[in-house]
Scaffold this motif. Structure first.
Motif, PDB file in Angstrom:
ATOM      1  N   ASP A  41       8.707 -22.003  30.457  1.00  0.00           N
ATOM      2  CA  ASP A  41       9.306 -22.673  29.297  1.00  0.00           C
ATOM      3  C   ASP A  41      10.836 -22.588  29.329  1.00  0.00           C
ATOM      4  OD1 ASP A  41       6.829 -23.351  28.347  1.00  0.00           O
ATOM      5  OD2 ASP A  41       6.692 -21.681  26.931  1.00  0.00           O
ATOM      6  N   ASP A  42      11.334 -21.425  29.749  1.00  0.00           N
ATOM      7  CA  ASP A  42      12.793 -21.217  29.796  1.00  0.00           C
ATOM      8  C   ASP A  42      13.060 -19.987  30.667  1.00  0.00           C
ATOM      9  OD1 ASP A  42      15.481 -20.721  29.398  1.00  0.00           O
ATOM     10  OD2 ASP A  42      15.437 -21.207  27.264  1.00  0.00           O
ATOM     11  N   PRO A  43      13.179 -20.189  31.995  1.00  0.00           N
ATOM     12  CA  PRO A  43      13.341 -19.044  32.907  1.00  0.00           C
ATOM     13  C   PRO A  43      14.531 -18.149  32.575  1.00  0.00           C
ATOM     14  CG  PRO A  43      12.825 -21.039  34.137  1.00  0.00           C
ATOM     15  CD  PRO A  43      13.076 -21.467  32.708  1.00  0.00           C
ATOM     16  N   VAL A  44      15.646 -18.749  32.172  1.00  0.00           N
ATOM     17  CA  VAL A  44      16.854 -17.954  31.895  1.00  0.00           C
ATOM     18  C   VAL A  44      16.638 -17.041  30.697  1.00  0.00           C
ATOM     19  CG1 VAL A  44      19.282 -18.040  31.222  1.00  0.00           C
ATOM     20  CG2 VAL A  44      18.396 -19.657  32.917  1.00  0.00           C
ATOM     21  N   ASN A  45      16.160 -17.600  29.604  1.00  0.00           N
ATOM     22  CA  ASN A  45      15.944 -16.793  28.409  1.00  0.00           C
ATOM     23  C   ASN A  45      14.748 -15.862  28.555  1.00  0.00           C
ATOM     24  OD1 ASN A  45      18.088 -17.430  26.686  1.00  0.00           O
ATOM     25  ND2 ASN A  45      17.120 -19.337  26.025  1.00  0.00           N
ATOM     26  N   THR A  46      13.804 -16.217  29.420  1.00  0.00           N
ATOM     27  CA  THR A  46      12.699 -15.298  29.706  1.00  0.00           C
ATOM     28  C   THR A  46      13.235 -14.009  30.308  1.00  0.00           C
ATOM     29  OG1 THR A  46      11.078 -17.067  30.036  1.00  0.00           O
ATOM     30  CG2 THR A  46      10.600 -14.943  31.057  1.00  0.00           C
ATOM     31  N   ALA A  47      14.151 -14.147  31.266  1.00  0.00           N
ATOM     32  CA  ALA A  47      14.780 -12.964  31.874  1.00  0.00           C
ATOM     33  C   ALA A  47      15.540 -12.160  30.828  1.00  0.00           C
ATOM     34  CB  ALA A  47      15.703 -13.387  33.002  1.00  0.00           C
ATOM     35  N   LEU A  48      16.223 -12.857  29.930  1.00  0.00           N
ATOM     36  CA  LEU A  48      16.966 -12.183  28.859  1.00  0.00           C
ATOM     37  C   LEU A  48      16.026 -11.393  27.955  1.00  0.00           C
ATOM     38  CD1 LEU A  48      19.518 -11.687  27.129  1.00  0.00           C
ATOM     39  CD2 LEU A  48      19.010 -13.848  25.953  1.00  0.00           C
ATOM     40  N   LEU A  49      14.906 -12.004  27.564  1.00  0.00           N
ATOM     41  CA  LEU A  49      13.962 -11.340  26.664  1.00  0.00           C
ATOM     42  C   LEU A  49      13.319 -10.119  27.329  1.00  0.00           C
ATOM     43  CD1 LEU A  49      12.169 -14.423  25.043  1.00  0.00           C
ATOM     44  CD2 LEU A  49      13.964 -12.994  24.059  1.00  0.00           C
ATOM     45  N   LEU A  50      13.007 -10.255  28.624  1.00  0.00           N
ATOM     46  CA  LEU A  50      12.429  -9.116  29.345  1.00  0.00           C
ATOM     47  C   LEU A  50      13.425  -7.959  29.420  1.00  0.00           C
ATOM     48  CD1 LEU A  50      10.586 -10.936  32.282  1.00  0.00           C
ATOM     49  CD2 LEU A  50       9.542  -9.808  30.316  1.00  0.00           C
ATOM     50  N   ASN A 261      16.538 -14.187  17.498  1.00  0.00           N
ATOM     51  CA  ASN A 261      17.220 -15.489  17.521  1.00  0.00           C
ATOM     52  C   ASN A 261      16.805 -16.332  18.720  1.00  0.00           C
ATOM     53  OD1 ASN A 261      18.585 -14.832  15.186  1.00  0.00           O
ATOM     54  ND2 ASN A 261      20.437 -14.153  16.236  1.00  0.00           N
ATOM     55  N   THR A 262      16.486 -15.639  19.824  1.00  0.00           N
ATOM     56  CA  THR A 262      16.106 -16.357  21.037  1.00  0.00           C
ATOM     57  C   THR A 262      14.638 -16.765  21.024  1.00  0.00           C
ATOM     58  OG1 THR A 262      17.746 -15.094  22.301  1.00  0.00           O
ATOM     59  CG2 THR A 262      16.032 -16.211  23.567  1.00  0.00           C
ATOM     60  N   GLN A 263      13.791 -15.909  20.515  1.00  0.00           N
ATOM     61  CA  GLN A 263      12.345 -16.120  20.662  1.00  0.00           C
ATOM     62  C   GLN A 263      11.672 -16.723  19.440  1.00  0.00           C
ATOM     63  OE1 GLN A 263      10.160 -16.699  22.585  1.00  0.00           O
ATOM     64  NE2 GLN A 263       8.724 -15.042  23.070  1.00  0.00           N
ATOM     65  N   ASN A 264      12.087 -16.352  18.272  1.00  0.00           N
ATOM     66  CA  ASN A 264      11.386 -16.811  17.076  1.00  0.00           C
ATOM     67  C   ASN A 264      11.779 -18.250  16.718  1.00  0.00           C
ATOM     68  OD1 ASN A 264      10.234 -14.287  16.940  1.00  0.00           O
ATOM     69  ND2 ASN A 264      11.628 -13.524  15.371  1.00  0.00           N
ATOM     70  N   VAL A 265      10.778 -19.036  16.348  1.00  0.00           N
ATOM     71  CA  VAL A 265      11.017 -20.458  16.060  1.00  0.00           C
ATOM     72  C   VAL A 265      11.577 -20.641  14.657  1.00  0.00           C
ATOM     73  CG1 VAL A 265       9.117 -21.161  17.577  1.00  0.00           C
ATOM     74  CG2 VAL A 265       8.698 -20.844  15.127  1.00  0.00           C
ATOM     75  N   ASP A 266      12.196 -21.793  14.444  1.00  0.00           N
ATOM     76  CA  ASP A 266      12.661 -22.221  13.122  1.00  0.00           C
ATOM     77  C   ASP A 266      11.585 -23.142  12.548  1.00  0.00           C
ATOM     78  OD1 ASP A 266      13.822 -23.392  10.903  1.00  0.00           O
ATOM     79  OD2 ASP A 266      15.794 -23.624  11.833  1.00  0.00           O
ATOM     80  N   TYR A 267      10.756 -22.610  11.656  1.00  0.00           N
ATOM     81  CA  TYR A 267       9.599 -23.379  11.165  1.00  0.00           C
ATOM     82  C   TYR A 267      10.025 -24.634  10.420  1.00  0.00           C
ATOM     83  CZ  TYR A 267       6.223 -19.775  12.459  1.00  0.00           C
ATOM     84  OH  TYR A 267       5.421 -18.909  13.162  1.00  0.00           O
ATOM     85  N   ALA A 268      11.094 -24.564   9.646  1.00  0.00           N
ATOM     86  CA  ALA A 268      11.548 -25.727   8.887  1.00  0.00           C
ATOM     87  C   ALA A 268      11.955 -26.853   9.840  1.00  0.00           C
ATOM     88  CB  ALA A 268      12.706 -25.348   7.982  1.00  0.00           C
ATOM     89  N   LYS A 269      12.683 -26.502  10.881  1.00  0.00           N
ATOM     90  CA  LYS A 269      13.116 -27.499  11.865  1.00  0.00           C
ATOM     91  C   LYS A 269      11.918 -28.093  12.591  1.00  0.00           C
ATOM     92  CE  LYS A 269      15.970 -27.961  16.024  1.00  0.00           C
ATOM     93  NZ  LYS A 269      16.831 -27.236  16.996  1.00  0.00           N
ATOM     94  N   LEU A 270      10.986 -27.224  12.962  1.00  0.00           N
ATOM     95  CA  LEU A 270       9.802 -27.705  13.690  1.00  0.00           C
ATOM     96  C   LEU A 270       8.940 -28.613  12.817  1.00  0.00           C
ATOM     97  CD1 LEU A 270       8.622 -24.579  15.726  1.00  0.00           C
ATOM     98  CD2 LEU A 270       9.726 -26.635  16.585  1.00  0.00           C
ATOM     99  N   ALA A 271       8.867 -28.313  11.539  1.00  0.00           N
ATOM    100  CA  ALA A 271       8.069 -29.151  10.630  1.00  0.00           C
ATOM    101  C   ALA A 271       8.624 -30.568  10.583  1.00  0.00           C
ATOM    102  CB  ALA A 271       8.050 -28.529   9.241  1.00  0.00           C
TER     103      ALA A 271
END
Length: 301
Positions: A41-50, A261-271
């Motif tokens: 989904d996002d290799p760069v941010n995946t490395a950051l989260l790990l 901030n990196t992983q959690n979605v913005d539900y309002a925006k997604l709606a």
């Protein structure tokens, strides 16, 4: 280039599949609550989260080490306070017979008191936490102090623990540096053998040797300062542990914020995006359905 019905059909099908994929992606994000559900989904941010996850786990371990060390410092401080009070009581007893004019009863009372106070020092030197004798160095399963010379059967190992990256804190005070310091290799607090000073005073008072009593009184004074120095060291350790605990907690909060901030979605925006995509997808289906109903006869009429 001639646009055939087959090409139109393929393009329509492609657009529908793309719209369906976007809907599925939005539904997945809303369902999981995560922006990244697989590394692709996002290799760069995946490395950051790990990396953040590893640092948070390390921070939790450092915090656990700090908590353990704090417990040791608290118990050590309690024992040192008791030792300080005990030596002060001993000094008071010695002062009563220091001039050599006391009668035998007074001297015997002083001797009995010193024997009791010496045993109290030994008992405090044998303080333990969860079956570990805190003044025994690495020899932590057997009592390090006894009443006869050389008094100490532990070792001089400094037990250290990591409280932050590349930051080490000593947890213990080897008992020989505290109560039998004349035999210690390292003498950070002083060089007085406090237990021997008690025995020497008991013998000196028994024989009413004024010079020896006064020498013993000076040894007790040096021993009292020795314990005070150890108390100062423990207080400095506690202050450092508190500072590192605050720093670790702040680092953890910062990392947790970045992770969120990196992983959690913005539900309002997604709606909003889901509603827009659903509308576009339905419009695509409707348009495709109408176009697929057309034939050559429709164009000839």
């Amino acid at each position: 280039m001639r646009i055939t019905a087959n090409i139109t059909s393929q393009n329509s099908l492609y657009n529908i599949q793309q719209g369906r994929a976007k809907l599925d992606k939005l539904n997945e994000l809303i369902g999981t609550g995560y922006n990244i559900n697989r590394p692709s989904d996002d290799p760069v941010n995946t490395a950051l989260l790990l990396d953040i996850g590893d640092k948070v786990k390390a921070g939790d371990q450092y915090q656990s080490n700090i908590t353990k060390s704090n417990i040791w410092q608290q118990v050590t401080s309690t024992a040192l306070n008791g030792m300080s009070s005990t030596i002060q009581l001993a000094q008071k007893q010695v002062s009563n017979v220091a001039n050599g004019t006391s009668d035998e009863t007074t001297r015997q009372t002083a001797i009995d008191q010193l024997k009791t106070l010496k045993q109290q020092l030994i008992d405090m030197g044998n303080t333990e936490i969860n079956g570990q004798y805190i003044f025994g160095g690495a020899v932590s399963t057997t009592a390090p102090f006894n009443s006869t010379a050389p008094y100490y059967s532990g070792d001089e190992t400094a037990l250290k623990i990591e409280i932050a990256p590349s930051s080490i804190q000593q947890m213990n005070i080897p008992g020989n540096q505290l109560l039998t310091a004349d035999s210690a290799t390292s003498k950070p607090y002083g060089s007085t053998n406090i237990l021997k000073a008690f025995d020497d005073l008991i013998a000196a008072i028994g024989s009413n040797d004024v010079d020896a009593i006064q020498a013993g009184a000076k040894a007790l004074e040096a021993g009292a300062q020795q314990v005070t120095n150890a108390q100062t060291d423990v207080a400095a350790r506690v202050q450092r542990l508190d500072s590192m605990s605050t720093l670790n907690e702040n680092n953890k909060n910062t990392l947790s914020t970045i992770y969120s901030n990196t992983q959690n979605v913005d539900y309002a925006k997604l709606a909003v995006e889901l509603s827009q995509q659903q509308t576009a997808f339905n419009a695509s289906l409707s348009a495709t359905a109408k176009l697929s109903q057309l034939s050559l006869l429709d164009y000839l009429s």
